[in-house]
Design a protein around this motif. Sequence first.
Motif, PDB file in Angstrom:
ATOM      1  N   PRO A  10     -77.291  14.580 -16.004  1.00 50.87           N
ATOM      2  CA  PRO A  10     -78.559  14.294 -16.672  1.00 50.87           C
ATOM      3  C   PRO A  10     -79.718  14.084 -15.703  1.00 50.87           C
ATOM      4  O   PRO A  10     -80.872  14.301 -16.049  1.00 50.87           O
ATOM      5  N   SER A  11     -79.428  13.698 -14.457  1.00 47.86           N
ATOM      6  CA  SER A  11     -80.513  13.425 -13.504  1.00 47.86           C
ATOM      7  C   SER A  11     -80.969  14.674 -12.759  1.00 47.86           C
ATOM      8  O   SER A  11     -81.926  14.628 -11.996  1.00 47.86           O
ATOM      9  N   LYS A  12     -80.302  15.806 -12.952  1.00 46.75           N
ATOM     10  CA  LYS A  12     -80.633  17.024 -12.207  1.00 46.75           C
ATOM     11  C   LYS A  12     -82.084  17.452 -12.444  1.00 46.75           C
ATOM     12  O   LYS A  12     -82.791  17.820 -11.518  1.00 46.75           O
ATOM     13  N   GLU A  13     -82.540  17.398 -13.665  1.00 45.32           N
ATOM     14  CA  GLU A  13     -83.909  17.802 -13.992  1.00 45.32           C
ATOM     15  C   GLU A  13     -84.925  16.892 -13.307  1.00 45.32           C
ATOM     16  O   GLU A  13     -85.919  17.352 -12.760  1.00 45.32           O
ATOM     17  N   ALA A  14     -84.651  15.593 -13.318  1.00 45.83           N
ATOM     18  CA  ALA A  14     -85.551  14.632 -12.664  1.00 45.83           C
ATOM     19  C   ALA A  14     -85.573  14.846 -11.152  1.00 45.83           C
ATOM     20  O   ALA A  14     -86.628  14.762 -10.516  1.00 45.83           O
ATOM     21  N   GLU A  15     -84.393  15.138 -10.572  1.00 48.78           N
ATOM     22  CA  GLU A  15     -84.314  15.394  -9.138  1.00 48.78           C
ATOM     23  C   GLU A  15     -85.117  16.633  -8.762  1.00 48.78           C
ATOM     24  O   GLU A  15     -85.853  16.645  -7.773  1.00 48.78           O
ATOM     25  N   THR A  16     -84.979  17.678  -9.538  1.00 52.11           N
ATOM     26  CA  THR A  16     -85.725  18.915  -9.298  1.00 52.11           C
ATOM     27  C   THR A  16     -87.223  18.667  -9.395  1.00 52.11           C
ATOM     28  O   THR A  16     -88.001  19.159  -8.569  1.00 52.11           O
ATOM     29  N   GLN A  17     -87.630  17.895 -10.369  1.00 55.66           N
ATOM     30  CA  GLN A  17     -89.052  17.594 -10.562  1.00 55.66           C
ATOM     31  C   GLN A  17     -89.595  16.804  -9.364  1.00 55.66           C
ATOM     32  O   GLN A  17     -90.688  17.088  -8.877  1.00 55.66           O
ATOM     33  N   LYS A  18     -88.819  15.819  -8.868  1.00 56.59           N
ATOM     34  CA  LYS A  18     -89.262  15.031  -7.713  1.00 56.59           C
ATOM     35  C   LYS A  18     -89.354  15.909  -6.458  1.00 56.59           C
ATOM     36  O   LYS A  18     -90.267  15.757  -5.654  1.00 56.59           O
ATOM     37  N   THR A  19     -88.410  16.824  -6.303  1.00 58.43           N
ATOM     38  CA  THR A  19     -88.424  17.725  -5.154  1.00 58.43           C
ATOM     39  C   THR A  19     -89.668  18.611  -5.175  1.00 58.43           C
ATOM     40  O   THR A  19     -90.343  18.779  -4.156  1.00 58.43           O
ATOM     41  N   GLU A  20     -89.972  19.159  -6.316  1.00 57.89           N
ATOM     42  CA  GLU A  20     -91.162  20.017  -6.452  1.00 57.89           C
ATOM     43  C   GLU A  20     -92.438  19.219  -6.206  1.00 57.89           C
ATOM     44  O   GLU A  20     -93.371  19.707  -5.578  1.00 57.89           O
ATOM     45  N   GLU A  21     -92.489  17.985  -6.695  1.00 53.14           N
ATOM     46  CA  GLU A  21     -93.664  17.125  -6.485  1.00 53.14           C
ATOM     47  C   GLU A  21     -93.833  16.824  -4.997  1.00 53.14           C
ATOM     48  O   GLU A  21     -94.951  16.839  -4.475  1.00 53.14           O
ATOM     49  N   ALA A  22     -92.725  16.573  -4.297  1.00 53.13           N
ATOM     50  CA  ALA A  22     -92.785  16.315  -2.852  1.00 53.13           C
ATOM     51  C   ALA A  22     -93.303  17.544  -2.099  1.00 53.13           C
ATOM     52  O   ALA A  22     -94.092  17.420  -1.167  1.00 53.13           O
ATOM     53  N   LYS A  23     -92.875  18.733  -2.508  1.00 56.13           N
ATOM     54  CA  LYS A  23     -93.355  19.969  -1.879  1.00 56.13           C
ATOM     55  C   LYS A  23     -94.852  20.145  -2.090  1.00 56.13           C
ATOM     56  O   LYS A  23     -95.584  20.540  -1.182  1.00 56.13           O
ATOM     57  N   ARG A  24     -95.319  19.862  -3.313  1.00 57.19           N
ATOM     58  CA  ARG A  24     -96.760  19.974  -3.607  1.00 57.19           C
ATOM     59  C   ARG A  24     -97.568  18.974  -2.771  1.00 57.19           C
ATOM     60  O   ARG A  24     -98.638  19.304  -2.260  1.00 57.19           O
ATOM     61  N   MET A  25     -97.043  17.758  -2.616  1.00 55.51           N
ATOM     62  CA  MET A  25     -97.734  16.738  -1.816  1.00 55.51           C
ATOM     63  C   MET A  25     -97.815  17.163  -0.350  1.00 55.51           C
ATOM     64  O   MET A  25     -98.832  16.956   0.310  1.00 55.51           O
ATOM     65  N   LYS A  26     -96.735  17.764   0.155  1.00 54.90           N
ATOM     66  CA  LYS A  26     -96.723  18.229   1.545  1.00 54.90           C
ATOM     67  C   LYS A  26     -97.824  19.260   1.764  1.00 54.90           C
ATOM     68  O   LYS A  26     -98.579  19.182   2.735  1.00 54.90           O
ATOM     69  N   VAL A  27     -97.924  20.216   0.856  1.00 58.24           N
ATOM     70  CA  VAL A  27     -98.952  21.254   0.962  1.00 58.24           C
ATOM     71  C   VAL A  27    -100.339  20.631   0.896  1.00 58.24           C
ATOM     72  O   VAL A  27    -101.229  20.974   1.669  1.00 58.24           O
ATOM     73  N   LYS A  28    -100.530  19.686  -0.008  1.00 61.90           N
ATOM     74  CA  LYS A  28    -101.832  19.033  -0.168  1.00 61.90           C
ATOM     75  C   LYS A  28    -102.228  18.262   1.097  1.00 61.90           C
ATOM     76  O   LYS A  28    -103.366  18.342   1.556  1.00 61.90           O
TER      77      LYS A  28
END
Length: 177
Positions: A10-28
């Motif tokens: 059940p946490s896989k979707e949340a983990e994926t979302q956090k990973t994508e958010e971290a990638k966006r923050m890195k780019v920003k």
Amino acid sequence: FSYDWAKARPSKEAETQKTEEAKRMKVKILQTLIIPEMRLTIAGYHIGRPDYGYENKKIFVEGKKKCIQARYEPEAKYVERWYKLRAEGILTDAEIVKEINAMGYKSKVVIKWNKEKTKQIGTIGGLPLTEKHLQDVIKRTTYCGVICEKWTKNLPIRAKYKGLVSIEEWNKANKGK
């Protein structure tokens, strides 16, 4: 029995979302830092560690601090000498290296850190000049007060600081290249 396809996370979707958010923050964050550095470089200011023979100096321009490279006397004498000798064209690179090393040349000493940047693990540098190193540094346009790099689209831009040698002497030392 247990099947892989039957196991749910059940946490896989949340983990994926956090990973994508971290990638966006890195780019920003990178855009926030690098774009102004690119603008400053294109305007002729210096970014990063100073080249041999220079030290970083802050100046105020329109109420803002900007960095330029200023002459660092203990090292600048070697840079000027190797350009002068190379421009004269009398000595070979090996003979120039011998003469510069006889003057007491040692490369800059830089502290080496561990991966976490929390502990010093040694130093790099403090070595005599080699022929290969001379051939690498003599091509650097910063020594004649010109910036020419990827951020300037490899076009020469006059730096906001004075070079250690003239453009004519730099051209002679580099045989017009």
